[in-house]
Each structure stands twice: as structure tokens, then as C-alpha cells.
Design a protein around this motif. Structure first.
Motif, PDB file in Angstrom:
ATOM      1  N   SER A  88      21.202 -29.848  34.893  1.00  0.00           N
ATOM      2  CA  SER A  88      20.484 -29.361  33.635  1.00  0.00           C
ATOM      3  C   SER A  88      19.186 -30.259  33.321  1.00  0.00           C
ATOM      4  O   SER A  88      19.236 -31.086  33.073  1.00  0.00           O
ATOM      5  CB  SER A  88      21.063 -28.224  32.355  1.00  0.00           C
ATOM      6  N   GLU A  89      17.940 -29.836  32.853  1.00  0.00           N
ATOM      7  CA  GLU A  89      17.473 -30.685  32.119  1.00  0.00           C
ATOM      8  C   GLU A  89      17.744 -31.117  30.907  1.00  0.00           C
ATOM      9  O   GLU A  89      18.331 -30.254  30.198  1.00  0.00           O
ATOM     10  CB  GLU A  89      15.419 -30.129  32.517  1.00  0.00           C
ATOM     11  N   PHE A  90      17.284 -32.820  31.074  1.00  0.00           N
ATOM     12  CA  PHE A  90      17.744 -32.984  29.360  1.00  0.00           C
ATOM     13  C   PHE A  90      16.364 -32.145  27.804  1.00  0.00           C
ATOM     14  O   PHE A  90      15.443 -32.570  28.781  1.00  0.00           O
ATOM     15  CB  PHE A  90      17.596 -34.621  29.239  1.00  0.00           C
ATOM     16  N   GLY A 142      18.481 -36.384  34.111  1.00  0.00           N
ATOM     17  CA  GLY A 142      19.221 -34.819  32.988  1.00  0.00           C
ATOM     18  C   GLY A 142      20.810 -35.076  32.710  1.00  0.00           C
ATOM     19  O   GLY A 142      20.852 -36.312  32.200  1.00  0.00           O
ATOM     20  N   MET A 143      21.325 -33.376  32.552  1.00  0.00           N
ATOM     21  CA  MET A 143      22.189 -34.409  31.482  1.00  0.00           C
ATOM     22  C   MET A 143      23.573 -35.100  32.435  1.00  0.00           C
ATOM     23  O   MET A 143      24.250 -35.986  31.622  1.00  0.00           O
ATOM     24  CB  MET A 143      23.111 -33.351  30.883  1.00  0.00           C
ATOM     25  N   ILE A 144      23.904 -34.465  34.174  1.00  0.00           N
ATOM     26  CA  ILE A 144      24.616 -35.171  34.308  1.00  0.00           C
ATOM     27  C   ILE A 144      24.023 -36.883  34.447  1.00  0.00           C
ATOM     28  O   ILE A 144      25.279 -37.600  34.254  1.00  0.00           O
ATOM     29  CB  ILE A 144      25.084 -34.779  35.938  1.00  0.00           C
ATOM     30  N   GLY A 178      21.074 -28.544  22.683  1.00  0.00           N
ATOM     31  CA  GLY A 178      20.891 -29.348  23.702  1.00  0.00           C
ATOM     32  C   GLY A 178      22.257 -29.912  24.599  1.00  0.00           C
ATOM     33  O   GLY A 178      22.201 -30.677  25.551  1.00  0.00           O
ATOM     34  N   TRP A 179      22.720 -31.350  23.806  1.00  0.00           N
ATOM     35  CA  TRP A 179      23.582 -31.951  24.318  1.00  0.00           C
ATOM     36  C   TRP A 179      25.206 -31.944  23.913  1.00  0.00           C
ATOM     37  O   TRP A 179      26.148 -31.148  24.671  1.00  0.00           O
ATOM     38  CB  TRP A 179      23.241 -33.228  23.196  1.00  0.00           C
ATOM     39  N   VAL A 180      25.793 -31.137  22.445  1.00  0.00           N
ATOM     40  CA  VAL A 180      27.003 -30.605  21.939  1.00  0.00           C
ATOM     41  C   VAL A 180      27.372 -29.138  22.417  1.00  0.00           C
ATOM     42  O   VAL A 180      28.602 -28.829  22.592  1.00  0.00           O
ATOM     43  CB  VAL A 180      26.839 -31.077  20.703  1.00  0.00           C
ATOM     44  N   ALA A 181      26.111 -28.372  22.200  1.00  0.00           N
ATOM     45  CA  ALA A 181      26.517 -26.578  22.571  1.00  0.00           C
ATOM     46  C   ALA A 181      27.491 -26.896  23.909  1.00  0.00           C
ATOM     47  O   ALA A 181      28.824 -25.825  23.908  1.00  0.00           O
ATOM     48  CB  ALA A 181      25.801 -25.681  21.996  1.00  0.00           C
ATOM     49  N   PRO A 182      26.483 -27.135  25.216  1.00  0.00           N
ATOM     50  CA  PRO A 182      26.621 -26.770  26.480  1.00  0.00           C
ATOM     51  C   PRO A 182      28.370 -27.278  26.704  1.00  0.00           C
ATOM     52  O   PRO A 182      29.198 -26.948  27.336  1.00  0.00           O
ATOM     53  CB  PRO A 182      25.717 -27.518  27.316  1.00  0.00           C
ATOM     54  N   LEU A 183      28.538 -29.133  25.796  1.00  0.00           N
ATOM     55  CA  LEU A 183      29.308 -29.336  26.123  1.00  0.00           C
ATOM     56  C   LEU A 183      31.392 -29.113  25.734  1.00  0.00           C
ATOM     57  O   LEU A 183      31.825 -29.256  26.050  1.00  0.00           O
ATOM     58  CB  LEU A 183      29.610 -30.991  26.163  1.00  0.00           C
ATOM     59  N   ALA A 184      30.547 -29.134  24.350  1.00  0.00           N
ATOM     60  CA  ALA A 184      31.422 -28.500  23.778  1.00  0.00           C
ATOM     61  C   ALA A 184      32.083 -26.971  24.103  1.00  0.00           C
ATOM     62  O   ALA A 184      32.955 -26.178  23.648  1.00  0.00           O
ATOM     63  CB  ALA A 184      31.134 -28.179  22.020  1.00  0.00           C
ATOM     64  N   ALA A 185      30.966 -26.805  24.857  1.00  0.00           N
ATOM     65  CA  ALA A 185      32.020 -24.986  25.598  1.00  0.00           C
ATOM     66  C   ALA A 185      32.493 -24.897  26.064  1.00  0.00           C
ATOM     67  O   ALA A 185      34.032 -24.902  27.086  1.00  0.00           O
ATOM     68  CB  ALA A 185      30.738 -24.836  25.791  1.00  0.00           C
ATOM     69  N   ILE A 186      33.580 -26.560  27.358  1.00  0.00           N
ATOM     70  CA  ILE A 186      33.395 -26.528  28.891  1.00  0.00           C
ATOM     71  C   ILE A 186      35.251 -26.213  28.271  1.00  0.00           C
ATOM     72  O   ILE A 186      35.839 -25.540  28.440  1.00  0.00           O
ATOM     73  CB  ILE A 186      33.232 -27.815  28.900  1.00  0.00           C
ATOM     74  N   GLY A 187      35.554 -26.876  26.369  1.00  0.00           N
ATOM     75  CA  GLY A 187      37.184 -26.528  26.140  1.00  0.00           C
ATOM     76  C   GLY A 187      37.618 -25.158  26.510  1.00  0.00           C
ATOM     77  O   GLY A 187      38.549 -24.984  26.870  1.00  0.00           O
ATOM     78  N   PRO A 188      36.758 -24.521  25.610  1.00  0.00           N
ATOM     79  CA  PRO A 188      37.409 -23.288  25.362  1.00  0.00           C
ATOM     80  C   PRO A 188      37.589 -22.099  26.153  1.00  0.00           C
ATOM     81  O   PRO A 188      38.396 -21.375  26.841  1.00  0.00           O
ATOM     82  CB  PRO A 188      36.101 -23.141  23.863  1.00  0.00           C
ATOM     83  N   ALA A 215      33.539 -26.750  16.992  1.00  0.00           N
ATOM     84  CA  ALA A 215      32.774 -27.644  17.308  1.00  0.00           C
ATOM     85  C   ALA A 215      31.894 -28.598  17.264  1.00  0.00           C
ATOM     86  O   ALA A 215      31.261 -29.403  16.445  1.00  0.00           O
ATOM     87  CB  ALA A 215      33.404 -27.803  19.043  1.00  0.00           C
ATOM     88  N   ILE A 216      31.159 -27.469  17.111  1.00  0.00           N
ATOM     89  CA  ILE A 216      28.947 -28.108  16.801  1.00  0.00           C
ATOM     90  C   ILE A 216      29.331 -28.031  15.341  1.00  0.00           C
ATOM     91  O   ILE A 216      28.981 -29.391  14.954  1.00  0.00           O
ATOM     92  CB  ILE A 216      28.283 -26.816  16.931  1.00  0.00           C
TER      93      ILE A 216
END
Length: 403
Positions: free
Chosen positions: A3-5, A18-20, A50-60, A97-98
Motif C-alpha cells: 500500500s502507498e504511504f 510504501g508502508m512495507i 495512515g500508519w497507526v490505524a492499519p497496523l493497530a488493526a492487526i492484533g484485534p 489503540a489509536i
């Protein structure tokens, strides 16, 4: 495809877009990547969404899948949480988390000047958001029960903050360790508070108000009828700043250091007897580590085959961390088949109680002036007995000792 930053965060350096790409560089070459992050123009919305929301969703998301596909099984009994409740809890955990990242950034920003650093809301949010990367990515291990232990790899986030936090907040090297330790403690508390809220209202619907993550000093987040006013966080930040100054002074042994109350003085506050109960023993102790001290006095009371302990503890400057819960006005309540657990703010003090009707046991505690903990714990005819035991300690005197 990666995904594009987000454009408002700025384009990543050459060598992997990108984010990766940014994640790889942050994990493998954190010092270099922190320098790049420090130099890039970013916005509050861009960092959070753009950063916290997608990554913080991984665990839940991983835990949601795990709870439904691999339900808990103990001694042949399998339990799968209701799907709707699990979904709502996952969304709440993600949203909070956000929010807790934003809260942590506010406090990092407030702490920085106490350690010779520079206030900057964007830099503080960068430090909070990007240092959490490792922990959020490791949330994927929650998808399978036997992989859960690997989540410990998320502790690499501590190292990321160790490298980047002082750099972004311009904290001098000689004061960096104190700044890092205090900031991490507060960050951990913020996450615990977020988890408490998610669990307390996991069965309720949620709603997030517009501009909840706007500039500091404004915006609210409404979750299942519980509203967090980010404006109130300024008070918490001020208190945490004062606590950090005291902690720094304690570590260095300079003026302003908070010294723990003599344990003998705490023991004198414990009653010699309580109506219907005999005091069978009393003890006190005190000590310090790294310049941060604490003290405790404890007595045991017995009546027939029931007994409980009554203790008074001076937590020193560390107790100020509880002011975060007060600023958020947090509370929790849980009912069981045989009792209950709850915690709430009462008159500016954090109060926690737990009771089990079947075993006739529980605990009741009050944190006075964000410093002194008074707790009664054990078996008794009812929770009222433990409440009366705590009330037998002169809380007003403790309030005076905190000044």
C-alpha cells in the motif's frame, strides 16, 4: 502490492517504497529510519489514519479470528464468545489503540521539557506511532493459540522508542534514559486503560465523534456511551510532567526529590483493633531502587476462621501515573455468577473493589492523592467489613502527607 504511504506523511526514502518498505527499514535500520522520519513533514491525521490505524488493526483482527476459529478449550470444555460481542470488542480495542497512541503522544510532548527536550506535538506523535510498529505487527501471532508466545517479539518496540524517542524530542543523551523509562511506563498505563474500557463496554455499540483525533486540546471519542474528552488530557499531562520532574530529581538525589514516608509512620496509622476483629500481627518495610523509594505497613486481623490484611503503601512518584485514569474518568464493572469487580474514581481517588459471595472473600482499596494505597483484602462476612477497615485509616492524614 504494498500500500502507498499516505501523501501527507511524505514520501519514503529511496530503497523501498510504501508502508512495507518503511516497516522493513524501521525494524532493520532503526537509527537511519528515525532520522528520515524526523525530517519528513507529517500531519496528525496522516500519522493516525495512515500508519497507526492499519497496523493497530492487526492484533484485534487476529484475536477475533482466533476466538471464532480456534475457541478456548480447558479440560474438555470449549468456549467461543458470541460473534457480535467479539466483533464489537475487536473494533473497540482497535479504536482505543489509536486513541491511546494519541494520549501517549500528548504525555511524551509534556514530559520532554522536563528532561531538557523540546515540545513538538508532531514529533511526539511520530515517536509514539512509529515506535509501536513492532508490537502491532507481532499482533498477527494472536491468530493461533500456540503462536501467542511469539507476541513477546513485540517488545522490540521498546528498543525502537529507545532509539527514536529522545532523537525526535531533542532530549540530551545524559537525560535520555530517564525520559525513556518514564514515557514507557506512562505508555503502558495508557494501553491498560484502553483495555479496561474495551472490556468494560465490549457488549455495547460504539460511535466515534468527528475530528476525534484533531489538534491537541480538542475533540472527543464516544464509545458505548463513555466519552473521553481529549481536552482533559492536558491536566493529566501537567500532572505527569510534575511526576516526571520528581522522579528525575529522585534518581539524581537533588532538590525536589520525593522521599517515601517512614514505614513506622505508616504503621502508626493502622488500628490496633477493629470492632469484632483482633490484630494478630503487624509489620513494616521500606526501600528504594534507582533513587525511587517506597514504604509499606501491614497488619493482619482475625475473627473466628476468617481473616484479612490491612495495608498502607506509599508508592512515591510512581503513584502519579494513576492520574491518567482520573483524567480519562475511567471506570469498569464486571458481574460474575458469584460476585463482582469494579473500579472508579471517587472524590479524585481511584477506588477498586472485588467480592465473591461464595467464598466470602474479596478486596477493597483506595489510592489517596495519587500516592498512598490503602487496601483491605481477605475473608469477611461482607465487603462492608473491608470497607470499614479501610475507613479506619485516617485518609485525611495521608492526604496531608502527600503535600
Amino acid at each position: 502490492m504494498a500500500s502507498e504511504f499516505p501523501k501527507d506523511i511524505g514520501q519514503p526514502p529511496v530503497g523501498g517504497g510504501g508502508m512495507i518498505g518503511r516497516i522493513q527499514r524501521l525494524i532493520l535500520k532503526p537509527k537511519d529510519e528515525w532520522s528520515a522520519i524526523d525530517a519528513e513533514p507529517m500531519t496528525v491525521q496522516g500519522i493516525l489514519m495512515g500508519w497507526v490505524a492499519p497496523l493497530a488493526a492487526i492484533g484485534p483482527a487476529a484475536r477475533l479470528i482466533q476466538s471464532q476459529v480456534f475457541p478456548m478449550s480447558v479440560f474438555g470444555v470449549t468456549w467461543r464468545p458470541p460473534l457480535i460481542g467479539a466483533i464489537v470488542t475487536a473494533v473497540l480495542t482497535w479504536a482505543l489503540a489509536i486513541a491511546s497512541t494519541y494520549v501517549w503522544a500528548l504525555i511524551i510532548d509534556a514530559l520532554a521539557p522536563s528532561f531538557g527536550g523540546t515540545k513538538s506535538q508532531i514529533s511526539a506523535l511520530k515517536a509514539a506511532a512509529f515506535s509501536g510498529t513492532a508490537a502491532w505487527i507481532c499482533g498477527i501471532f494472536g491468530i493461533l493459540p500456540f503462536l501467542g508466545i511469539l507476541a513477546i517479539l513485540g517488545l522490540y518496540s521498546i528498543y525502537l522508542f529507545w532509539v527514536g524517542g529522545p532523537m525526535l524530542m531533542k532530549v540530551p543523551q545524559d537525560k535520555a534514559p530517564g525520559f525513556i523509562i518514564v514515557s514507557i511506563i506512562v505508555g503502558a498505563v495508557a494501553m491498560v486503560v484502553a483495555s479496561m474500557i474495551a472490556l468494560a463496554i465490549g457488549g455495547a455499540m460504539f460511535a466515534m465523534t468527528p475530528n476525534a483525533f484533531g489538534p491537541a486540546g480538542g475533540g472527543t471519542i464516544t464509545v458505548g456511551g463513555t466519552t473521553l474528552d481529549t481536552g482533559k488530557l492536558n491536566d493529566a499531562a501537567a500532572k505527569m510532567q510534575a511526576a516526571s520532574s520528581s522522579m528525575e530529581a529522585s534518581v539524581k538525589g537533588g532538590n525536589g526529590a520525593v522521599k517515601a514516608v517512614d514505614p513506622g509512620a505508616l504503621q502508626n496509622l493502622l488500628p490496633g483493633s477493629i470492632s469484632g476483629w483482633n490484630r494478630t500481627s503487624v509489620e513494616n518495610q521500606g526501600g528504594a531502587a534507582g533513587g525511587i523509594g517506597g514504604s509499606n505497613a501491614r497488619a493482619e486481623f482475625q475473627s473466628g476462621d476468617q481473616s484479612f490484611s490491612l495495608s498502607v503503601t506509599d508508592t512515591g512518584v510512581l503513584g502519579n501515573i494513576a492520574t491518567l485514569g482520573g483524567a480519562l474518568n475511567t471506570s469498569s464493572s464486571k458481574q460474575t455468577t458469584t460476585g463482582y469487580e469494579k473500579s472508579e474514581m471517587q472524590g479524585g481517588n481511584m477506588v477498586e473493589e472485588k467480592w465473591d459471595n461464595q467464598s466470602k472473600s474479596g478486596s477493597y482499596s483506595v489510592l489517596v492523592a495519587s500516592r498512598f494505597s490503602v487496601e483491605a483484602s481477605g475473608s469477611a462476612p461482607s465487603i462492608d467489613t473491608l470497607k470499614s477497615a479501610v475507613a479506619s485509616v485516617n485518609l485525611g492524614q495521608l492526604q496531608s502527607m502527600a503535600k
